[in-house]
Design a protein around this motif. Sequence first.
Motif, short mmCIF file in Angstrom:
data_model
loop_
_atom_site.label_atom_id
_atom_site.label_comp_id
_atom_site.label_asym_id
_atom_site.label_seq_id
_atom_site.Cartn_x
_atom_site.Cartn_y
_atom_site.Cartn_z
N UNK A 116 0.81 -1.20 0.00
CA UNK A 116 0.00 0.00 0.00
C UNK A 116 0.86 1.26 0.00
N UNK B 19 0.00 5.08 0.67
CA UNK B 19 -1.34 5.33 1.20
C UNK B 19 -1.54 4.48 2.45
N UNK C 264 -5.09 3.53 3.57
CA UNK C 264 -5.70 2.47 2.77
C UNK C 264 -5.22 1.10 3.24
N UNK C 265 -3.90 1.02 3.48
CA UNK C 265 -3.34 -0.27 3.92
C UNK C 265 -3.95 -0.68 5.25
N UNK D 11 -7.49 -1.94 4.64
CA UNK D 11 -7.52 -3.28 4.05
C UNK D 11 -7.18 -4.34 5.12
N UNK E 7 -9.91 5.61 -3.48
CA UNK E 7 -9.35 4.28 -3.53
C UNK E 7 -10.06 3.35 -2.55
#
Lengths: 1010, 91
Positions: free
Chosen positions: A7, A10, A13-14, A17, A60
């Motif tokens: 990731x 970002x 975002x990681x 997830x 995203x």
Amino acid sequence: MPAVSKGDGMRGLAVFISDIRNCKSKEAEIKRINKELANIRSKFKGDKALDGYSKKKYVCKLLFIFLLGHDIDFGHMEAVNLLSSNKYTEKQIGYLFISVLVNSNSELIRLINNAIKNDLASRNPTFMCLALHCIANVGSREMGEAFAADIPRILVAGDSMDSVKQSAALCLLRLYKASPDLVPMGEWTARVVHLLNDQHMGVVTAAVSLITCLCKKNPDDFKTCVSLAVSRLSRIVSSASTDLQDYTYYFVPAPWLSVKLLRLLQCYPPPEDAAVKGRLVECLETVLNKAQEPPKSKKVQHSNAKNAILFETISLIIHYDSEPNLLVRACNQLGQFLQHRETNLRYLALESMCTLASSEFSHEAVKTHIDTVINALKTERDVSVRQRAADLLYAMCDRSNAKQIVSEMLRYLETADYAIREEIVLKVAILAEKYAVDYSWYVDTILNLIRIAGDYVSEEVWYRVLQIVTNRDDVQGYAAKTVFEALQAPACHENMVKVGGYILGEFGNLIAGDPRSSPPVQFSLLHSKFHLCSVATRALLLSTYIKFINLFPETKATIQGVLRAGSQLRNADVELQQRAVEYLTLSSVASTDVLATVLEEMPPFPERESSILAKLKRKKGPGAGSALDDSRRDPSSHDINGGVEPTPSTVSTPSPSADLLGLRAAPPPAAPPAPSGAGNLLVDVFSDSPAAQPGLGPSPEEAFLSPGPEDIGPPIPEADELLNKFVCRNNGVLFENQLLQIGVKSEFRQNLGRMYLFYGNKTSVQFQNFSPTVVHPGDLQTQLAVQTKRVASQVDGGAQVQQVLNIECLRDFLTPPLLSVRFRYGGAPQSLTLKLPVTINKFFQPTEMAAQDFFQRWKQLSLPQQEAQKIFKANHPMDAEVTKAKLLGFGSALLDNVDPNPENFVGAGIIQTKALQVGCLLRLEPNAQAQVQWSEERGEGMQSVGGQAPQPVCGTLSRQQQQQPPWPQLQRHQPPSCAWLLSPQHQVAGSGYLGPVDGLFCFLLWLPWL
Amino acid sequence: MFRNFKIIYRRYAGLYFCICVDVNDNNLAYLEAIHNFVEVLNEYFHNVCELDLVFNFYKVTVVDEMFLAGEIRETSQTKVLKQLLMLQSLE
């Protein structure tokens, strides 16, 4: 090389997830997602303008959530904003989002197209590629309209970068495939062809794909590509394994490009220019030579890449079908693969050899591998490989090896997979007939088929053996003897009884001389099977018996005794009973002369296309023609046995019963011509023979050519269910299968309606003789007028045609009209009958009414035929909003504050027909505890036109309500026992009812509120 | 076989890579196209594993570099990796 951190860039975002992946349950995941969605929504709505990075991150995340299978209904605007960012990473996410979640919102499309336009004009190759990839991935018509003209320009511009050219070529290909009309050919086509000469192999690869697609529709515009492709191919094939560096894959130079060039060449006939042709033949030989060289690597990648080229080369050789030398070499090469240890290769070799077998040059060469193929049929573990082996045996069969192949196939049949047995049976039957030199072999083969795989021997096959035996008097005696022997087996298949019964009835006299098969023995042998057989076979045997009476007068008394038995004369089956009665009377009343005329031997059958072949073609479906189409092979052997000449000696008065076994290819004897002679009355008896019944129905082909209402098949089983979907809706997909999709859009006003039907061809093959027709069964003609416009009789692959229907409701009606769709797909006729979604409630106009009026009218409607009531179990949770929507969709107005109980629904409306208008009140009373709904409708002739009495109309309307449940998903599985628990016959007001609903007992109390 | 198409697949550990192509397309060529693609992924992610693909799902543009509009776009691993490296360096 770069190692990408997880990731990267970002973090948020990681983390997100990871969180999702750590969720232990679906609920936890949904909770986490909802939290995130709320967060993103607030960020997007917040006052503070977000920077590009945050926007990218949130978009995203939305994308990730969408990919997990959740709906995303916001964020499109932010994604579109990202498109105009100057940073690659932000732009890329923006493009990704809109490629995946394209919204047909016109405002957004305009903005998106604007952004794409800017990027295409930016001269920045990275941005241009992003934009091109987006167009190529979406490929919508809107984008085609906006950019189809620009892309050829980018493709051939001198200053475009290589990567941009690659993307532009494929982008154009996509737009052309989606909407060919938007991509006009022009002077750019010549320059596209020259891309085959490009330095950059990637550009060549992309250009070949584009040209291969374009040249199929415009072969002349691209003719020059042949010589360019040949020289390019020649350069690749002759290069050393290291010459092409980047494009060498496991020591194979440019395998994919080679395959593509070879495929392009398959779009054209062999080159006319001798030099070009010479060069090409040299290439093809080189490929074949290389296959013999020792491999440069032991890796499977190496051999796969090499063989990919080899198989494509062989395809081209087969396509040209003009170089005997190459064809034979190809065949030998494939022969080697037949014994390769890789299953994939064996499979592919069998498949390619099938096409080789149909070339006159290589047919003999293919035949040399017969033993290997037979061995494959016996020993291959994978059923799909065995299937290919069977196909190949079929394709390589001719007169010289037919006996061997047929006997091998028969042997295989004993252990064959059930799924392919019927196909093998058909193939054996065809080969046996086609290559039979002496017909006793043919008869033996078919009887063996019935013995080994009786269940898989279709009517076509055993009808055919009867036809052939009837038509050839040299085999009749042998056939009679053989079936007689076969019937001696303690257990024989019913199909054997059918064939035996028919043949002995016709030709039993030929073996009657032998005391072992004297007439009484023949009869008792057949009759010993009688009781074990189905009705159709028994009917056939009865016909055999009456024929015996004619052939062997000595059996008359015994047979009359059998016919006279109570089990025949009073048989519960009307067909058997009728035959027994009529045959008995015939045998006692008619003189010997009359009997002899009536029961004369069957005349020869007119020769037609083998119905078995037609069946095999149907089974294989379109596209399988090549293996079956033997017109290219060995024209001399072609029809040696095809035409079984009628023997003149047996010609007798033509009677309609000659078509008894009329196979599907023949028109049904619609109206028997008036027969002459003594057989007048009896001809009908024979034309009703059940042996003929299966074949008598209108053949699909015949009916197709002359569609008339009487030819319309019954609606497909799902028709009612499909119709139910449209009771409360006007638009949607009416029907869909693998070939065809039918969409409906309709609008109704008063007693008029207009319906648009959209027929979409889901295949890549054109539909021919496409004809949709609307039929009014029964009285409907006088109740509903439907005007249809004709549609084009061809529907191209992937195309859609529209048909407009104008509908007028003349008076109330019960059943919907039928829509019959017929067309040819790859030569096979298709037909389909659906119920057109026009139900009486489409002409229902909502009416507002005050509570007082409602009650007054409701009370007036007290006659039994003026009301219909029904309770039914709800199949779904009862949601007030959903129910409301359904009632509105049904067409009535919903009246609030009428019913004292707010849970109940009350509606009113007028059914509009041309003849009269019918007022209709309804009330739905949900009972949440019992999950049961109760509905009541009262109808009234509010304004009678033309003296039509209102009551019957209301009655019809009520029946309509019974038949067309307005709430299909609520009532579908209602058990019939309680369907009319509260029918109008019951005195409902003020009493309670106890009735079983779905096995539960529930109590419904009717509270009088009137 | 799938409707009017066929599916060519290859399995790598727990992951299946599938390509849906026309029935008369060249089986072996597409089988190797899958492998070529997987080798690129492997180089790009340094021993690629399923997690790399999940966490970097937004980098699917790697696919666009090699396959576009249902056709093979670029087959040279060197060229694809060079391009990816270039994109990686962009902000």
